[in-house]
Scaffold this active site. Structure first.
Site, PDB file in Angstrom:
ATOM      1  N   HIS A  62       0.840  -1.209   0.000  1.00 26.26           N
ATOM      2  CA  HIS A  62       0.000   0.000   0.000  1.00 26.26           C
ATOM      3  C   HIS A  62       0.870   1.253   0.000  1.00 26.26           C
ATOM      4  CE1 HIS A  62      -2.751   2.959   2.217  1.00 26.26           C
ATOM      5  NE2 HIS A  62      -3.072   2.969   0.949  1.00 26.26           N
ATOM      6  N   HIS A  79      -2.301   0.720   7.959  1.00 28.85           N
ATOM      7  CA  HIS A  79      -3.730   0.782   7.611  1.00 28.85           C
ATOM      8  C   HIS A  79      -4.346  -0.613   7.602  1.00 28.85           C
ATOM      9  CE1 HIS A  79      -1.397   3.931   5.446  1.00 28.85           C
ATOM     10  NE2 HIS A  79      -2.214   4.704   6.123  1.00 28.85           N
TER      11      HIS A  79
HETATM   12 FE1  FES Z   1       0.290  -0.928   4.750  1.00 30.88          FE
HETATM   13 FE2  FES Z   1      -1.177   1.235   4.249  1.00 30.88          FE
HETATM   14  S1  FES Z   1       0.993   1.067   4.252  1.00 30.88           S
HETATM   15  S2  FES Z   1      -1.860  -0.741   4.751  1.00 30.88           S
END
Ligand code: FES
Length: 129
Positions: A62, A79
């Site tokens: 992500h 997140h």
């Molecule tokens: Fe891992 Fe957002 S950086 S869920």
């Protein structure tokens, strides 16, 4: 297209690998954290007699936070994305849309485990090597 040339890097010996106890390493270079773990259940791409030893990039797909191995899966606390280490790093919860890149492993006759490639693009890179 030219093929990527990955180094073969020794991660650990089979004698050092305990179920559920991750081993941190870097691959394919010093700025790419990775995790090897023996899952205790068969995995896609798993090596060893139980086909349960796998390795993955430790950077969440992500936004690049570090993932941790916990309770049989990889979790990112930024997140709360989760990735399944038995299913080639499939993302199944959270904001990450790309699977966690798996690091294929090979074991030699002495039980030394080598990282030999990366399947998928490590977060933040335009190429892995
Ligand atoms: Fe891992 Fe957002 S950086 S869920």
């Amino acid at each position: 297209a030219p093929s990527l040339t990955y180094p073969a890097v020794k991660v650990a010996n089979l004698s050092q690998v305990k179920t559920g106890q991750p081993i941190i390493f870097n691959y394919p270079d010093a700025s790419a954290p990775a995790i090897l773990v023996k899952l205790g259940r068969p995995a896609i791409g798993g090596v060893g007699k139980d086909r349960d030893i796998v390795a993955f990039s430790a950077l969440c797909t992500h936004m690049g936070c570090p993932v941790q191995y916990e309770k049989g899966r990889f979790i990112c606390r930024c997140h709360y994305s989760m990735f399944d280490p038995a299913k080639a790093g499939q993302t199944y919860q959270g904001l990450a849309s790309s699977w966690l890149p798996q690091i294929p492993l090979r074991i030699d006759g002495k039980g030394d485990i080598y990282a030999v490639a990366v399947a998928g693009l490590i977060w933040g890179r335009v190429k892995n090597v």
